[in-house]
Motif scaffolding. Structure first.
Motif, PDB file in Angstrom:
ATOM      1  N   GLU A  16      30.749  48.871  34.581  1.00  0.00           N
ATOM      2  CA  GLU A  16      29.732  48.899  35.635  1.00  0.00           C
ATOM      3  C   GLU A  16      29.055  47.542  35.751  1.00  0.00           C
ATOM      4  O   GLU A  16      28.559  47.161  36.812  1.00  0.00           O
ATOM      5  N   SER A  17      29.033  46.796  34.646  1.00  0.00           N
ATOM      6  CA  SER A  17      28.441  45.463  34.649  1.00  0.00           C
ATOM      7  C   SER A  17      28.997  44.683  33.472  1.00  0.00           C
ATOM      8  O   SER A  17      29.586  45.256  32.547  1.00  0.00           O
ATOM      9  N   LEU A  18      28.804  43.357  33.506  1.00  0.00           N
ATOM     10  CA  LEU A  18      29.201  42.483  32.410  1.00  0.00           C
ATOM     11  C   LEU A  18      27.951  41.958  31.716  1.00  0.00           C
ATOM     12  O   LEU A  18      26.929  41.729  32.369  1.00  0.00           O
ATOM     13  N   PRO A  19      28.010  41.754  30.402  1.00  0.00           N
ATOM     14  CA  PRO A  19      26.832  41.222  29.701  1.00  0.00           C
ATOM     15  C   PRO A  19      26.594  39.768  30.098  1.00  0.00           C
ATOM     16  O   PRO A  19      27.516  38.952  30.104  1.00  0.00           O
ATOM     17  N   THR A  20      25.359  39.437  30.439  1.00  0.00           N
ATOM     18  CA  THR A  20      25.039  38.080  30.871  1.00  0.00           C
ATOM     19  C   THR A  20      23.745  37.613  30.211  1.00  0.00           C
ATOM     20  O   THR A  20      22.930  38.424  29.759  1.00  0.00           O
ATOM     21  N   ASN A  21      23.559  36.296  30.220  1.00  0.00           N
ATOM     22  CA  ASN A  21      22.290  35.751  29.746  1.00  0.00           C
ATOM     23  C   ASN A  21      21.336  35.618  30.932  1.00  0.00           C
ATOM     24  O   ASN A  21      21.648  36.039  32.053  1.00  0.00           O
ATOM     25  N   ALA A  22      20.173  34.980  30.687  1.00  0.00           N
ATOM     26  CA  ALA A  22      19.143  34.902  31.721  1.00  0.00           C
ATOM     27  C   ALA A  22      19.592  34.122  32.948  1.00  0.00           C
ATOM     28  O   ALA A  22      19.112  34.359  34.067  1.00  0.00           O
ATOM     29  N   SER A  23      20.524  33.199  32.756  1.00  0.00           N
ATOM     30  CA  SER A  23      20.997  32.390  33.884  1.00  0.00           C
ATOM     31  C   SER A  23      22.197  33.012  34.576  1.00  0.00           C
ATOM     32  O   SER A  23      22.737  32.447  35.523  1.00  0.00           O
ATOM     33  N   GLY A  24      22.620  34.180  34.089  1.00  0.00           N
ATOM     34  CA  GLY A  24      23.730  34.869  34.730  1.00  0.00           C
ATOM     35  C   GLY A  24      25.089  34.556  34.153  1.00  0.00           C
ATOM     36  O   GLY A  24      26.104  35.073  34.630  1.00  0.00           O
ATOM     37  N   LYS A  25      25.146  33.738  33.094  1.00  0.00           N
ATOM     38  CA  LYS A  25      26.423  33.406  32.476  1.00  0.00           C
ATOM     39  C   LYS A  25      26.919  34.581  31.649  1.00  0.00           C
ATOM     40  O   LYS A  25      26.169  35.190  30.873  1.00  0.00           O
ATOM     41  N   VAL A  26      28.188  34.922  31.812  1.00  0.00           N
ATOM     42  CA  VAL A  26      28.759  36.051  31.076  1.00  0.00           C
ATOM     43  C   VAL A  26      28.808  35.726  29.590  1.00  0.00           C
ATOM     44  O   VAL A  26      29.275  34.656  29.185  1.00  0.00           O
ATOM     45  N   LEU A  27      28.337  36.644  28.780  1.00  0.00           N
ATOM     46  CA  LEU A  27      28.321  36.457  27.326  1.00  0.00           C
ATOM     47  C   LEU A  27      29.636  36.969  26.744  1.00  0.00           C
ATOM     48  O   LEU A  27      29.759  38.129  26.324  1.00  0.00           O
ATOM     49  N   LYS A  28      30.611  36.083  26.724  1.00  0.00           N
ATOM     50  CA  LYS A  28      31.940  36.504  26.294  1.00  0.00           C
ATOM     51  C   LYS A  28      31.995  36.854  24.814  1.00  0.00           C
ATOM     52  O   LYS A  28      32.854  37.621  24.388  1.00  0.00           O
ATOM     53  N   VAL A  71      36.624  44.137  34.214  1.00  0.00           N
ATOM     54  CA  VAL A  71      36.441  44.053  35.663  1.00  0.00           C
ATOM     55  C   VAL A  71      35.348  45.015  36.131  1.00  0.00           C
ATOM     56  O   VAL A  71      35.326  46.190  35.733  1.00  0.00           O
ATOM     57  N   VAL A  72      34.473  44.481  36.965  1.00  0.00           N
ATOM     58  CA  VAL A  72      33.513  45.316  37.692  1.00  0.00           C
ATOM     59  C   VAL A  72      34.083  45.506  39.092  1.00  0.00           C
ATOM     60  O   VAL A  72      34.199  44.540  39.858  1.00  0.00           O
ATOM     61  N   PRO A  73      34.507  46.697  39.452  1.00  0.00           N
ATOM     62  CA  PRO A  73      35.117  46.909  40.772  1.00  0.00           C
ATOM     63  C   PRO A  73      34.079  46.788  41.898  1.00  0.00           C
ATOM     64  O   PRO A  73      32.878  46.993  41.687  1.00  0.00           O
ATOM     65  N   ARG A  74      34.585  46.466  43.069  1.00  0.00           N
ATOM     66  CA  ARG A  74      33.717  46.473  44.239  1.00  0.00           C
ATOM     67  C   ARG A  74      33.324  47.911  44.563  1.00  0.00           C
ATOM     68  O   ARG A  74      34.054  48.858  44.271  1.00  0.00           O
ATOM     69  N   SER A  75      32.175  48.037  45.170  1.00  0.00           N
ATOM     70  CA  SER A  75      31.658  49.368  45.504  1.00  0.00           C
ATOM     71  C   SER A  75      32.665  50.146  46.343  1.00  0.00           C
ATOM     72  O   SER A  75      33.173  49.648  47.353  1.00  0.00           O
ATOM     73  N   GLY A  76      32.954  51.352  45.878  1.00  0.00           N
ATOM     74  CA  GLY A  76      33.846  52.233  46.627  1.00  0.00           C
ATOM     75  C   GLY A  76      35.316  51.949  46.418  1.00  0.00           C
ATOM     76  O   GLY A  76      36.172  52.627  47.000  1.00  0.00           O
ATOM     77  N   GLN A 116      33.550  41.442  39.909  1.00  0.00           N
ATOM     78  CA  GLN A 116      33.363  40.481  38.837  1.00  0.00           C
ATOM     79  C   GLN A 116      34.492  40.643  37.829  1.00  0.00           C
ATOM     80  O   GLN A 116      35.031  41.743  37.652  1.00  0.00           O
ATOM     81  N   VAL A 117      34.824  39.551  37.144  1.00  0.00           N
ATOM     82  CA  VAL A 117      35.873  39.624  36.125  1.00  0.00           C
ATOM     83  C   VAL A 117      35.565  38.644  35.009  1.00  0.00           C
ATOM     84  O   VAL A 117      35.052  37.549  35.235  1.00  0.00           O
ATOM     85  N   ALA A 118      35.858  39.060  33.798  1.00  0.00           N
ATOM     86  CA  ALA A 118      35.800  38.180  32.634  1.00  0.00           C
ATOM     87  C   ALA A 118      37.044  38.462  31.796  1.00  0.00           C
ATOM     88  O   ALA A 118      37.389  39.621  31.546  1.00  0.00           O
ATOM     89  N   VAL A 119      37.729  37.406  31.385  1.00  0.00           N
ATOM     90  CA  VAL A 119      38.966  37.541  30.617  1.00  0.00           C
ATOM     91  C   VAL A 119      38.767  36.947  29.229  1.00  0.00           C
ATOM     92  O   VAL A 119      38.241  35.840  29.086  1.00  0.00           O
ATOM     93  N   VAL A 120      39.200  37.670  28.216  1.00  0.00           N
ATOM     94  CA  VAL A 120      39.154  37.171  26.844  1.00  0.00           C
ATOM     95  C   VAL A 120      40.503  37.447  26.181  1.00  0.00           C
ATOM     96  O   VAL A 120      41.268  38.311  26.629  1.00  0.00           O
TER      97      VAL A 120
END
Length: 517
Positions: free
Chosen positions: A497-509, A463-468, A444-448
């Motif tokens: 490890e994770s990105l902040p999101t709302n209930a619908s999964g949208k990243v809370l930038k 960035v949330v890296p892929r496992s391993g 996952q990635v979010a850019v600000v």
């Protein structure tokens, strides 16, 4: 006069023997000589089958040939599609395919890159020809060879074709990214652009004796519309500069007595901080306008006091408004110039609107909306995006938050969109995220955008890296540089490890931005 061919023909009649373009080696092309080249190049385009309304792209740095090609495109009745020179092959290929460009004028070898080769397999089938403007290789079709293809009777055909261009003919399609992550083509016409340019020139106090050094890139409205085109409209000598270098720019200012030099704040910071500035003759500088990023009051003061500009303006605009919405006036006081971006151009409606669609009064904060002749015709072949941007009442929703004072001056306070501005270039996180998501180690990635002392803002990738998977910051940036323009490359990387999101999964930038504030 409502078309580029008309206003340029008028300039030729008035300033025929005066220099129109001066290259970096000091070679001048007069208005009459430029007119002859324009006609010849337009004739060659017609000979290659370019029809009125066709799209012709230019992917090259600021050179005299860029201007010659653009004037020829307009004179042949075609629409110009500028492409950012910092784009990689895949990015340029998308714009070429989306616009349906039949021919492209292109740089050859520039800054260690052969641009036609950079396009490679991303060249769309709709692109029939590539003409190299400068630094061509033996296998390329060069500028001179292209000009030789103009038929003997080209002037008559060019005159007829140019006369068929009207104020409502499409002048250009300039691609700007959006929240979808894919660039959209902004369609604008001759008449609306020239009217905007005339108002900008009035506020800048342009005159035929000015010498205009254009460092702002020609693929941007700042370097193209209120850049070389504004200069030629007023009989000025225009000096294209392909790559910004503070020492080179100061040398040209002194040698060529440059009087007009607009640019983003980063340009002026570089000039002011250059250790050799004190030994340079910058006394010819007269007028400038800056913007495209937050402007500190101290910077305006230094531009006036240390660089000697008499006129220092700020303004605000979008690609969707032919580049300009508001401008300060030359006689505005320093506080107004520093704290606002000026008033709307004459005959342009400018308001702020709340989230219910209600138009707000003076000093009330809301989304900045614009209505008038400068608003785009729409996004190319995208009615859905057009209707989303321009409401039923004709208001263009800019995505910026601001307020308008009792005198009509606009103050931008925030952005609704995620866009940030890096060194004068708009950066759209959704587009960058789409490219970064292809990295094999990225889950996952979010850019600000985060503050930067030199560039105004730069990108930070969460960035949330892929496992391993492991992700090295330097290697990550290098991977990005191979796939996107350099100004889009995130300057900072934070693994999460994770990105902040709302209930619908949208990243809370806003939570990520809050972390940086």
């Amino acid at each position: 006069m409502h078309t580029t061919p008309e206003v340029f023909a008028d300039a030729v009649r008035r300033y025929g023997n005066r220099p129109a373009l001066v290259d970096e080696q000091g070679r001048a092309t007069t208005y009459s000589e430029l007119d002859a080249i324009r006609k010849r190049a337009a004739g060659a385009l017609i000979a290659r089958g370019i029809q009125p309304g066709d799209r012709v792209a230019i992917w090259a740095p600021n050179t005299v040939q860029w201007v010659m090609a653009a004037l020829a495109i307009h004179s042949a009745g075609a629409a110009l599609v500028p492409i950012n020179t910092r784009m990689r092959g895949k990015e340029a290929g998308y714009i070429l395919a989306r616009s349906g460009a039949r021919l492209m004028f292109c740089a050859g070898d520039f800054l260690g890159t052969h641009y036609p080769g950079l396009l490679g397999d991303d060249r769309p089938d709709t692109l029939e020809d590539i003409v190299i403007l400068h630094d061509a290789r033996a296998s390329d079709t060069g500028w001179d060879a292209f000009l030789d293809q103009a038929p003997w009777a080209h002037e008559t055909e060019v005159k007829t074709r140019a006369a068929s261009v009207t104020a409502d003919s499409v002048m250009d399609i300039m691609f700007t990214s959006g929240t979808t992550g894919l660039p959209k083509g902004v369609v604008t016409c001759h008449g609306q652009n020239l009217r905007v340019i005339a108002e900008w020139s009035r506020c800048m106090g342009l005159k035929a004796d000015d010498r205009y050094l254009v460092v702002n890139p020609f693929f941007h409205a700042f370097g193209y519309k209120v850049g070389w085109l504004a200069g030629l409209m007023h009989g000025m000598a225009v000096y294209p500069q392909a790559v910004f270098d503070a020492a080179t720019v100061m040398e040209r200012i002194g040698r060529d007595r440059i009087s007009v030099l607009p640019g983003p704040p980063t340009l002026f910071v570089s000039l002011l901080d250059d250790p050799d500035r004190a030994s340079r003759d910058l006394s010819s500088l007269r007028a400038t306008i800056t913007g495209a990023a937050a402007v500190a009051p101290s910077l305006i003061e230094r531009i006036r006091a240390e660089l000697g500009f008499e006129i220092v303006l700020t303004g605000y605009g979008l690609t969707e408004t032919c580049g300009i919405v508001t401008l300060c006036d030359a006689d505005d006081d320093a506080e107004t110039i520093v704290n606002t971006v000026g008033r709307a151009l004459p005959a342009i409606d400018l308001r702020c609107m709340d989230d219910t669609g209600k138009l707000l009064g003076p000093n009330e904060t809301g989304e900045v909306v614009v209505r008038g002749y400068n608003v785009m015709q729409g996004y190319l072949d995208d009615a859905t995006a057009t209707h989303k941007a321009i409401d039923a009442a004709g208001w263009l929703h800019t995505g910026d938050i601001g307020s308008i004072d009792d005198n009509g001056y606009l103050k931008i306070t925030d952005r609704l969109k995620d866009m940030y501005i890096c060194g004068g270039f708009n950066c759209y996180p959704a587009e960058i995220e789409r490219l970064v998501a292809a990295h094999p180690a990225v889950s996952q990635v979010a850019v600000v955008g985060v503050p930067d002392a030199r560039m105004g803002e730069v990108g930070k990738a969460y960035v949330v890296p892929r496992s391993g998977q492991q992700l090295d910051e330097a290697a990550f940036r290098e991977w990005c540089r191979d796939r996107m323009a350099n100004y889009k490359v995130p300057r900072h990387l934070e693994l999460r490890e994770s990105l902040p999101t709302n209930a619908s999964g949208k990243v809370l930038k806003y939570e990520l931005r809050g972390k940086e504030s």
